[in-house]
Design a protein around this motif. Structure first.
Motif, PDB file in Angstrom:
ATOM      1  N   LEU A 187       6.872  35.442   7.733  1.00 45.09           N
ATOM      2  CA  LEU A 187       5.767  35.951   8.546  1.00 45.09           C
ATOM      3  C   LEU A 187       4.603  36.455   7.701  1.00 45.09           C
ATOM      4  N   GLY A 188       4.838  36.596   6.396  1.00 42.43           N
ATOM      5  CA  GLY A 188       3.762  37.005   5.500  1.00 42.43           C
ATOM      6  C   GLY A 188       3.336  38.444   5.646  1.00 42.43           C
ATOM      7  N   ARG A 189       4.262  39.305   6.067  1.00 39.83           N
ATOM      8  CA  ARG A 189       3.929  40.722   6.218  1.00 39.83           C
ATOM      9  C   ARG A 189       5.209  41.550   6.247  1.00 39.83           C
ATOM     10  N   SER A 190       5.046  42.862   6.107  1.00 36.39           N
ATOM     11  CA  SER A 190       6.192  43.771   6.175  1.00 36.39           C
ATOM     12  C   SER A 190       6.575  44.016   7.634  1.00 36.39           C
ATOM     13  N   LEU A 191       7.850  44.273   7.857  1.00 37.43           N
ATOM     14  CA  LEU A 191       8.339  44.592   9.195  1.00 37.43           C
ATOM     15  C   LEU A 191       8.501  46.098   9.325  1.00 37.43           C
ATOM     16  N   ASN A 192       8.086  46.639  10.466  1.00 40.45           N
ATOM     17  CA  ASN A 192       8.292  48.062  10.688  1.00 40.45           C
ATOM     18  C   ASN A 192       9.678  48.309  11.288  1.00 40.45           C
ATOM     19  N   ASN A 193      10.025  49.559  11.499  1.00 35.22           N
ATOM     20  CA  ASN A 193      11.358  49.896  11.979  1.00 35.22           C
ATOM     21  C   ASN A 193      11.671  49.307  13.346  1.00 35.22           C
ATOM     22  N   GLU A 194      10.688  49.294  14.245  1.00 35.78           N
ATOM     23  CA  GLU A 194      10.927  48.740  15.573  1.00 35.78           C
ATOM     24  C   GLU A 194      11.217  47.244  15.484  1.00 35.78           C
ATOM     25  N   GLU A 195      10.533  46.568  14.582  1.00 39.58           N
ATOM     26  CA  GLU A 195      10.775  45.137  14.401  1.00 39.58           C
ATOM     27  C   GLU A 195      12.142  44.899  13.764  1.00 39.58           C
ATOM     28  N   LEU A 196      12.537  45.793  12.873  1.00 38.03           N
ATOM     29  CA  LEU A 196      13.865  45.666  12.265  1.00 38.03           C
ATOM     30  C   LEU A 196      14.964  45.848  13.307  1.00 38.03           C
ATOM     31  N   LYS A 197      14.734  46.690  14.291  1.00 34.01           N
ATOM     32  CA  LYS A 197      15.708  46.876  15.366  1.00 34.01           C
ATOM     33  C   LYS A 197      15.854  45.595  16.187  1.00 34.01           C
ATOM     34  N   ILE A 198      14.727  44.908  16.394  1.00 33.58           N
ATOM     35  CA  ILE A 198      14.777  43.624  17.097  1.00 33.58           C
ATOM     36  C   ILE A 198      15.585  42.626  16.274  1.00 33.58           C
ATOM     37  N   LEU A 199      15.317  42.591  14.980  1.00 28.84           N
ATOM     38  CA  LEU A 199      16.022  41.684  14.079  1.00 28.84           C
ATOM     39  C   LEU A 199      17.514  41.999  14.064  1.00 28.84           C
ATOM     40  N   LEU A 200      17.855  43.269  14.090  1.00 33.35           N
ATOM     41  CA  LEU A 200      19.255  43.686  14.118  1.00 33.35           C
ATOM     42  C   LEU A 200      19.929  43.170  15.388  1.00 33.35           C
ATOM     43  N   GLY A 201      19.192  43.183  16.500  1.00 34.00           N
ATOM     44  CA  GLY A 201      19.740  42.675  17.757  1.00 34.00           C
ATOM     45  C   GLY A 201      20.055  41.193  17.706  1.00 34.00           C
ATOM     46  N   PHE A 202      19.274  40.419  16.925  1.00 35.05           N
ATOM     47  CA  PHE A 202      19.567  38.994  16.783  1.00 35.05           C
ATOM     48  C   PHE A 202      20.971  38.796  16.218  1.00 35.05           C
ATOM     49  N   ASN A 203      21.335  39.612  15.232  1.00 35.98           N
ATOM     50  CA  ASN A 203      22.647  39.521  14.596  1.00 35.98           C
ATOM     51  C   ASN A 203      23.745  40.130  15.461  1.00 35.98           C
ATOM     52  N   ARG A 204      23.567  41.395  15.794  1.00 31.40           N
ATOM     53  CA  ARG A 204      24.642  42.141  16.446  1.00 31.40           C
ATOM     54  C   ARG A 204      24.853  41.745  17.902  1.00 31.40           C
ATOM     55  N   TYR A 205      23.764  41.677  18.645  1.00 33.38           N
ATOM     56  CA  TYR A 205      23.884  41.480  20.084  1.00 33.38           C
ATOM     57  C   TYR A 205      23.944  40.007  20.473  1.00 33.38           C
ATOM     58  N   LEU A 206      23.043  39.197  19.902  1.00 36.99           N
ATOM     59  CA  LEU A 206      22.995  37.785  20.253  1.00 36.99           C
ATOM     60  C   LEU A 206      23.950  36.937  19.427  1.00 36.99           C
TER      61      LEU A 206
END
Length: 216
Positions: free
Chosen positions: A49-68
């Motif tokens: 994405l060419g940028r840093s991810l903030n904490n809220e975005e990291l939570k979304i990313l975590l959901g890809f792994n854990r939840y989905l």
């Protein structure tokens, strides 16, 4: 085979993005500290994405792994696919994590959780996109994207299995009978042919010669 509809399968229950579990900053910190795999995914998505991810975005990313339950390599392909979709729409910006999340839920619902299934899905979508562009040219639509309603019509016609020459015939009849392009009218023509099992130009010209009334 699944993506082409040739292999029956049970679909998982529909998951709405609003139903995703709530993760805390501590959950993210723990994953970053103790799970090298997640940290690697975080770094890869940032690079894509060419940028840093903030904490809220990291939570979304975590959901890809854990939840989905999407493996890291599938998430990487997902992000690349969303970038390509944005480019095709003419956007100069990379998609947001929220936009990627929406596509992630769709993939999870479709059972796309391996590289092979992701590749099959993308091949199918790219083929449909190519045919949609050809259909736009056939309908003399230039310099703009299809509206959502037009896109639904176009995809339904392609799903019916019509060749370009048949779509061209339906377009010609639509313009002759209505005076211009009329999506609903053309859809009635193609739906009638599909229901009658007429999918070749020869069969159509030999069988169906009468126009559809405009108000039908």
């Amino acid at each position: 085979l699944r993506q082409l509809g040739l292999l029956p399968q049970e679909r998982p229950a529909v998951i709405a993005p609003g139903e995703r579990p709530t993760y805390t900053d501590e959950d993210v910190y723990k994953m970053m500290d103790y799970d090298p795999s997640f940290k690697g995914l975080y770094e890869e998505v940032q690079r894509l994405l060419g940028r840093s991810l903030n904490n809220e975005e990291l939570k979304i990313l975590l959901g890809f792994n854990r939840y989905l339950g999407l493996p890291n390599e599938v998430v990487s392909v997902l992000v690349c696919w969303c970038k390509e979709k944005a480019r095709q729409r003419g956007s100069l910006r990379n998609p947001s994590l929220r936009a990627i999340e929406k596509e992630a839920y769709f993939w999870a619902e479709q059972g796309i959780d391996t590289l092979e299934e992701a590749a099959a899905f993308i091949r199918t979508r790219n083929l449909k996109n190519t045919r949609t562009e050809k259909l736009k040219a056939l309908l003399q639509i230039r310099g703009r994207n299809l509206t959502p309603g037009e896109q639904r019509y176009a995809e339904s016609w392609l799903d019916m299995g019509f060749a370009d020459e048949v779509l061209s015939e339906a377009y010609d009849r639509t313009c002759v009978n209505t005076g211009s392009m009329n999506w609903a009218y053309m859809n009635k023509i193609l739906t009638r042919w599909h229901e009658a099992g007429l999918h070749t130009l020869e069969a159509i010209k030999n069988t169906d010669r009468k126009p559809i009334p405009k108000g039908a």
